[in-house]
Every structure is written in structure tokens, then in C-alpha cells.
Write a protein that holds these residues in place. Structure first.
Motif, mmCIF file in Angstrom:
data_model
loop_
_atom_site.group_PDB
_atom_site.id
_atom_site.type_symbol
_atom_site.label_atom_id
_atom_site.label_comp_id
_atom_site.label_asym_id
_atom_site.label_seq_id
_atom_site.Cartn_x
_atom_site.Cartn_y
_atom_site.Cartn_z
ATOM 1 N N LEU A 1 60.814 89.726 37.484
ATOM 2 C CA LEU A 1 61.794 90.801 37.351
ATOM 3 C C LEU A 1 62.266 90.953 35.905
ATOM 4 O O LEU A 1 62.595 92.059 35.476
ATOM 5 N N ALA A 2 62.284 89.860 35.155
ATOM 6 C CA ALA A 2 62.599 89.959 33.726
ATOM 7 C C ALA A 2 61.513 90.749 33.004
ATOM 8 O O ALA A 2 61.801 91.594 32.140
ATOM 9 N N ALA A 3 60.250 90.507 33.366
ATOM 10 C CA ALA A 3 59.147 91.262 32.769
ATOM 11 C C ALA A 3 59.220 92.726 33.174
ATOM 12 O O ALA A 3 58.965 93.620 32.361
ATOM 13 N N ARG A 4 59.553 92.995 34.418
ATOM 14 C CA ARG A 4 59.674 94.375 34.906
ATOM 15 C C ARG A 4 60.726 95.143 34.105
ATOM 16 O O ARG A 4 60.551 96.329 33.776
ATOM 17 N N ALA A 5 61.819 94.467 33.769
ATOM 18 C CA ALA A 5 62.900 95.111 33.026
ATOM 19 C C ALA A 5 62.543 95.336 31.564
ATOM 20 O O ALA A 5 63.025 96.282 30.934
ATOM 21 N N LYS A 6 61.665 94.484 31.022
ATOM 22 C CA LYS A 6 61.377 94.523 29.589
ATOM 23 C C LYS A 6 60.177 95.387 29.236
ATOM 24 O O LYS A 6 60.151 96.024 28.166
ATOM 25 N N LEU A 7 59.163 95.430 30.102
ATOM 26 C CA LEU A 7 57.896 96.066 29.761
ATOM 27 C C LEU A 7 57.807 97.504 30.264
ATOM 28 O O LEU A 7 58.427 97.859 31.258
ATOM 29 N N ASP A 8 56.990 98.306 29.592
ATOM 30 C CA ASP A 8 56.688 99.631 30.125
ATOM 31 C C ASP A 8 55.683 99.478 31.266
ATOM 32 O O ASP A 8 55.148 98.390 31.512
ATOM 33 N N ASP A 9 55.425 100.566 31.987
ATOM 34 C CA ASP A 9 54.593 100.480 33.182
ATOM 35 C C ASP A 9 53.196 99.949 32.888
ATOM 36 O O ASP A 9 52.650 99.128 33.643
ATOM 37 N N LYS A 10 52.580 100.419 31.797
ATOM 38 C CA LYS A 10 51.218 99.997 31.473
ATOM 39 C C LYS A 10 51.169 98.504 31.162
ATOM 40 O O LYS A 10 50.310 97.770 31.670
ATOM 41 N N SER A 11 52.115 98.032 30.355
ATOM 42 C CA SER A 11 52.135 96.620 29.986
ATOM 43 C C SER A 11 52.461 95.745 31.192
ATOM 44 O O SER A 11 51.892 94.660 31.362
ATOM 45 N N PHE A 12 53.357 96.222 32.042
ATOM 46 C CA PHE A 12 53.705 95.439 33.221
ATOM 47 C C PHE A 12 52.529 95.346 34.184
ATOM 48 O O PHE A 12 52.308 94.306 34.807
ATOM 49 N N ASP A 13 51.758 96.416 34.298
ATOM 50 C CA ASP A 13 50.585 96.403 35.162
ATOM 51 C C ASP A 13 49.600 95.327 34.714
ATOM 52 O O ASP A 13 49.045 94.587 35.537
ATOM 53 N N VAL A 14 49.417 95.228 33.410
ATOM 54 C CA VAL A 14 48.514 94.198 32.872
ATOM 55 C C VAL A 14 49.051 92.808 33.202
ATOM 56 O O VAL A 14 48.312 91.923 33.643
ATOM 57 N N ALA A 15 50.343 92.614 33.011
ATOM 58 C CA ALA A 15 50.956 91.311 33.276
ATOM 59 C C ALA A 15 50.891 90.957 34.751
ATOM 60 O O ALA A 15 50.619 89.807 35.123
ATOM 61 N N LEU A 16 51.127 91.945 35.609
ATOM 62 C CA LEU A 16 51.108 91.715 37.050
ATOM 63 C C LEU A 16 49.712 91.326 37.522
ATOM 64 O O LEU A 16 49.540 90.379 38.300
ATOM 65 N N ARG A 17 48.703 92.062 37.056
ATOM 66 C CA ARG A 17 47.320 91.749 37.431
ATOM 67 C C ARG A 17 46.935 90.338 36.980
ATOM 68 O O ARG A 17 46.238 89.607 37.690
ATOM 69 N N SER A 18 47.390 89.961 35.797
ATOM 70 C CA SER A 18 47.082 88.635 35.290
ATOM 71 C C SER A 18 47.775 87.559 36.113
ATOM 72 O O SER A 18 47.162 86.553 36.494
ATOM 73 N N ALA A 19 49.042 87.771 36.429
ATOM 74 C CA ALA A 19 49.827 86.761 37.158
ATOM 75 C C ALA A 19 49.272 86.532 38.555
ATOM 76 O O ALA A 19 49.251 85.391 39.040
ATOM 77 N N PHE A 20 48.830 87.599 39.215
ATOM 78 C CA PHE A 20 48.354 87.487 40.592
ATOM 79 C C PHE A 20 46.831 87.517 40.716
ATOM 80 O O PHE A 20 46.297 87.619 41.813
ATOM 81 N N LYS A 21 46.152 87.391 39.567
ATOM 82 C CA LYS A 21 44.692 87.330 39.536
ATOM 83 C C LYS A 21 44.055 88.520 40.278
ATOM 84 O O LYS A 21 43.122 88.346 41.066
ATOM 85 N N VAL A 22 44.602 89.696 40.017
ATOM 86 C CA VAL A 22 44.072 90.905 40.665
ATOM 87 C C VAL A 22 42.933 91.436 39.816
ATOM 88 O O VAL A 22 43.146 92.125 38.814
ATOM 89 N N ASP A 23 41.718 91.101 40.191
ATOM 90 C CA ASP A 23 40.533 91.547 39.452
ATOM 91 C C ASP A 23 39.950 92.755 40.189
ATOM 92 O O ASP A 23 39.010 92.644 40.961
ATOM 93 N N TRP A 24 40.471 93.932 39.906
ATOM 94 C CA TRP A 24 40.140 95.124 40.707
ATOM 95 C C TRP A 24 40.211 96.373 39.840
ATOM 96 O O TRP A 24 41.188 96.557 39.135
#
Length: 260
Positions: free
Chosen positions: A237-260
Motif C-alpha cells: 500500500l505504501a508503493a501504491r500511494a507513491k508510484l504511478d500506475d505504470k510503475s506500480f504495475d511493474v512492481a506488482l508483477r515482480s512481487a507476485f511473480k506474474v509472468d503474463w
């Protein structure tokens, strides 16, 4: 000491929260669809309550008497791609997770408003702020809880009633061990499901840790509106508040290993 009613206390987070609040000296009213599942809980009162049934809600609230704190915890999860998850399952999840919460609010809040005191604690989730693939319906129910809570906070604040939202991350309750799953044979989304990171239960936040945060929110609703619960929730949630949508998407995919 407060008189606290909790929904969904037969297992998991609800049960842990009931025990934590009893330990802190509160008068706890535990509820579940099958009241016999509450027999071993050392609480003040045990009531049968099905949050999807209007009459069950009315009867339980009448039996409970005046309530100082309502904790809306009852919820279920399902997994499946949005394009194919059955609508009966969508209706079922919304009836429990959203409409059940609203039924309880409509049954309990008038008394709080008339007394000009009380607290409503709504259990949301980190996915109520950052949705994940293949749990879109569940995520959407938690986004609904977030918006209902924001509106309710303003409506009830005028009458001295506080509203807070608790946002846990992954909880080691076993709820994700075998969730209701909706994938077809040769499902095109099977590779997505296989690619996602599955956190072992021992690496999840223990329910007792989340229960302490729920209890803190119930005891100190004036401190803040949103209560992230668990280190993973706080970081996401700290990342969600700090990052723009594109950057957060990259971080989210990395954190949850979403290779899609």
C-alpha cells in the motif's frame, strides 16, 4: 470495556479477533452460521447469524442488544478468470462480502446513531486497493467495502459514530489452501495461474497478528481511517500511494511473480 459483535467467528481471523478482544477485557458477541462451531470460544455470548439472510440478521441483532463496536469480518474468496466465473458465484460472493456487511450496518448503525456513539470496523483487504488477476470478483467486493466505508465515515461522523477499515495482506488461516476455483479444461488462463507466486502459509502473517491490528482499530478509531495489517500489506500500500500506475504495475508483477 466495549460490547463488540463480530461476524464470521467460527474460524480464521474472526476467531482470532474474538480471542484477542476477550483477552483485552471486552464483552464479545461471537457469531457464525453454525452456532455450535463457537462452543469453545470464551465469549460473553454466541449467536447464530447468516449475514446473507435478512431475518437471521434481524434476530441476531435483537438478541445481541446495544452494540458499541461492530466488526464486519465474514467473507469468502473464489478464484477464476473474469470472463468465465459463473454469475451465481459472483452473486454469492457479493451477498456475503458486500451485502452481508451492508445488512449488518443497516441493522446496527441506527442504534449507534441514536446513542451518538459507536464504531464500525470493516474488514477490507490489500486487494481492495491493489487488485490481482484471477481473484477479480473477490477484489471487487473489497473495493466495494472501501467505498462504502468512505461514504459511511462521512455520514456517521456527524453523529459521533466512527468508521474504520482494516486492510490485511495474506493471512495464514488456510483460506487460500483450497479456495473455490473456476477453471475449465484446457483453460487459456491456466498458465497465468501457474505463473503466480504462491506464498507458503508459514510465510503469511499469522491471524493473531492481524487480530491485534483489528483490535487496535476498534479501540482507537480516532487514530486513523485505514489500517494496513501485516508487513506485506504495509509495503504494497505504501508503493501504491507513491508510484504511478505504470510503475506500480511493474512492481506488482515482480512481487507476485506474474509472468503474463
Amino acid at each position: 470495556m466495549a460490547r463488540i459483535l463480530i461476524t464470521g467467528t467460527s474460524k480464521g481471523l474472526g476467531r482470532a479477533t474474538a480471542l484477542e478482544l476477550v483477552r483485552r477485557g471486552h464483552e464479545v458477541i461471537a457469531t457464525a452460521r453454525k452456532v455450535e462451531t463457537l462452543a469453545d470460544l470464551p465469549v460473553a455470548k454466541r449467536l447464530a447469524l447468516d449475514v446473507t439472510n435478512d431475518e437471521s440478521v434481524r434476530r441476531a441483532v435483537a438478541q445481541a442488544g446495544p452494540i458499541d463496536v461492530l466488526i464486519n469480518n465474514a467473507a469468502e474468496i473464489a478464484v477464476g478468470p473474469l470472463e468465465s466465473i459463473p454469475f451465481e458465484e459472483v452473486h454469492r460472493l457479493y451477498d456475503i462480502n458486500v451485502f452481508g456487511t451492508l445488512r449488518m450496518i443497516q441493522a446496527v448503525v441506527p442504534g449507534m446513531r441514536e446513542r451518538r456513539s459507536g464504531t464500525v470496523v470493516n474488514l477490507s483487504s490489500v486487494v481492495g486497493r491493489a487488485a490481482l488477476p484471477l481473484t477479480g470478483i473477490y477484489c471487487s467486493t473489497k473495493w466495494a467495502i472501501e467505498s462504502l466505508s468512505e461514504s459511511l465515515r462521512i455520514e456517521l461522523g456527524h453523529f459521533g459514530v466512527r468508521v474504520v477499515v482494516v486492510e490485511p495482506g495474506t493471512i495464514g488461516t488456510g483460506a487460500l489452501d483450497a479456495p473455490r476455483s473456476f477453471f475449465g479444461a484446457n483453460d487459456p488462463y491456466a498458465p497465468l495461474a501457474a505463473s503466480q507466486k504462491h506464498v507458503p502459509r508459514e510465510e503469511m502473517t499469522p491471524p493473531e497478528t492481524i487480530a491485534r491490528k483489528v483490535a487496535d482499530a476498534a479501540e482507537n478509531p480516532e487514530k486513523q481511517f485505514r489500517w494496513p495489517a501485516g508487513a506485506d500489506a504495509e509495503a504494497l500500500l505504501a508503493a501504491r500511494a507513491k508510484l504511478d500506475d505504470k510503475s506500480f504495475d511493474v512492481a506488482l508483477r515482480s512481487a507476485f511473480k506474474v509472468d503474463w
